[in-house]
Scaffold this motif. Structure first.
Motif, mmCIF file in Angstrom:
data_model
loop_
_atom_site.group_PDB
_atom_site.id
_atom_site.type_symbol
_atom_site.label_atom_id
_atom_site.label_comp_id
_atom_site.label_asym_id
_atom_site.label_seq_id
_atom_site.Cartn_x
_atom_site.Cartn_y
_atom_site.Cartn_z
ATOM 1 N N LYS A 14 46.113 31.140 -16.158
ATOM 2 C CA LYS A 14 47.515 31.480 -15.955
ATOM 3 C C LYS A 14 48.413 30.254 -15.987
ATOM 4 C CE LYS A 14 47.726 35.892 -15.736
ATOM 5 N NZ LYS A 14 48.626 36.637 -16.653
ATOM 6 N N LYS A 15 47.859 29.107 -15.699
ATOM 7 C CA LYS A 15 48.612 27.858 -15.853
ATOM 8 C C LYS A 15 47.667 26.821 -16.431
ATOM 9 C CE LYS A 15 51.257 24.220 -13.665
ATOM 10 N NZ LYS A 15 50.368 23.229 -14.284
ATOM 11 N N PHE A 77 44.489 28.467 -12.278
ATOM 12 C CA PHE A 77 45.743 27.719 -12.306
ATOM 13 C C PHE A 77 45.397 26.235 -12.188
ATOM 14 C CE2 PHE A 77 46.213 31.791 -10.304
ATOM 15 C CZ PHE A 77 47.414 32.322 -10.752
ATOM 16 N N LEU A 80 48.691 23.324 -9.994
ATOM 17 C CA LEU A 80 49.750 24.104 -9.360
ATOM 18 C C LEU A 80 50.332 23.314 -8.186
ATOM 19 C CD1 LEU A 80 50.851 26.990 -9.899
ATOM 20 C CD2 LEU A 80 49.403 27.758 -8.013
ATOM 21 N N LEU A 223 53.435 31.271 -10.044
ATOM 22 C CA LEU A 223 54.028 30.612 -11.208
ATOM 23 C C LEU A 223 55.517 30.320 -10.982
ATOM 24 C CD1 LEU A 223 52.339 32.661 -14.084
ATOM 25 C CD2 LEU A 223 51.775 30.350 -13.322
ATOM 26 N N HIS A 226 55.860 27.218 -8.700
ATOM 27 C CA HIS A 226 55.342 25.933 -9.202
ATOM 28 C C HIS A 226 56.498 24.996 -9.512
ATOM 29 C CE1 HIS A 226 53.277 22.873 -11.459
ATOM 30 N NE2 HIS A 226 53.993 23.151 -12.526
#
Length: 340
Positions: A14-15, A77, A80, A223, A226
């Motif tokens: 996701k990141k 992630f 983060l 997200l 972040h």
């Protein structure tokens, strides 16, 4: 560039991992700041630590792919950085499984490591050099979990259990334990054994999975919150514009040498190398170290060119746009930074 979501087997990133802006600036400082600057060794030491960390985190990617398959997808992630009270905390890698978090504190150490959780420290011995003392990575990961739980409460989100692991990514590192062996065994792992350790954690967390809508909401909030670290090492280390070496640098010479523009190309008079677009890297350095905006007068001085039409042609080929009238024209270098 941050890639928000792509799929690998049964997990989604996701990141994605990216090189922080601060590292780009430190690398530019290494190239451009005069060698006799009083803080040169200090910022080079910081750059060395950060690049070792980046290398260690990148080397973990292969072992993340070996994490056991699960009945439900899990989400990864990288880097983060979330708010905590009046500051921020950053996790090397965070994994959201169906019913718990896993915080990975990634370390790339050389030599021999002596774990001493009782005294909240880690000792490193490399060859015959004096022992170095570092913070206990188990405690670091534990603190990340505590801060993550605090973040959940602040956002009024359901409490999610949090596990932690300190992951050693250098396959040649030797580990020894000075205190609390059970704690070290439970929370420290070398990267090849990561999948086995995760399998044990999955067996421990066999409760009902979190609601899919809640997981979607949780991912969206992670997200959204972040916040990249945009702190400037330029200010921290007291680097002035007068400390920065001007000119288009040869990418092959070490230490870097300033090149000349000869018959439509950049030529290094030391190694003989010729480059068509070496000015691009020079302009990126300017944007990182001085300003994302530059005037024609400063372009002439910085690039070592007198011909205005030559400079305009070079900027046009890089799709650099300007703002203002002829006399107050300023060129925007920001688009170059998105491609670094």
């Amino acid at each position: 560039m941050i890639l928000l979501s792509y799929k690998r087997g049964d997990f989604l990133i996701k990141k994605a991992r990216c090189i922080p802006l601060r590292v780009h600036i430190l690398r530019a400082m290494k190239r451009r700041v005069r060698p006799n600057h009083e803080k040169t060794q200090d910022f080079l030491n910081e750059l060395g630590r950060k690049e070792a960390g980046i290398y260690g985190e990148q080397s973990l990617d292969y072992y993340l792919k070996l994490i056991p398959e699960t009945d439900h997808p899990f989400y990864i992630f990288h880097g983060l950085r979330l708010p905590f009270r009046d500051t921020f905390f950053q996790m090397d890698t965070l994994i959201l499984f169906s019913n718990f978090f896993l915080v990975l504190e990634v370390k790339f150490f050389k030599g021999t490591l002596y774990f001493d959780p009782k005294n909240y420290q880690l000792l490193q011995e490399v060859d015959d050099n004096p022992l170095k003392v570092y913070p206990d990575p188990i405690l670091q990961a534990s603190n990340q979990c505590s801060k993550l739980q605090s973040w959940l409460r602040t956002r009024q989100l359901t409490d999610v259990p949090c596990e932690k692991l300190a992951v050693l990514t250098n396959p040649k590192v030797i580990t020894k334990v000075l205190s609390s062996p059970s704690e070290v065994d439970r929370n420290v792992v070398k990267s090849p054994a990561l999948s086995a350790k995760v399998r044990m954690l999955l067996k421990r967390h066999f409760s009902q999975p979190l609601d899919k809508k809640f997981i979607k909401k949780l991912i969206k909030q992670l997200l959204k919150d972040h916040t990249p670290d945009n702190s400037s090492p330029i200010l921290q280390y007291g680097v002035l514009p007068s400390d920065i070496i001007k000119g288009v640098l040869c990418p092959c010479c070490s230490p870097y040498k300033v090149m000349k523009r000869i018959y439509g190309t950049w030529e290094c008079l030391y190694c003989g190398g010729k480059y068509d677009d070496a000015h691009r890297a020079a302009l990126v350095d300017y944007a990182l170290l001085i300003s994302p905006f530059i005037t024609m007068r400063e372009l002439k001085r910085y690039l070592g060119l007198e011909n205005r039409l030559t400079i305009i042609s070079l900027l046009k080929n890089l799709n650099i746009e300007f703002v203002g009238g002829t006399k107050s024209r300023t060129y925007n270098l920001t688009p170059l930074l998105t491609k670094t």
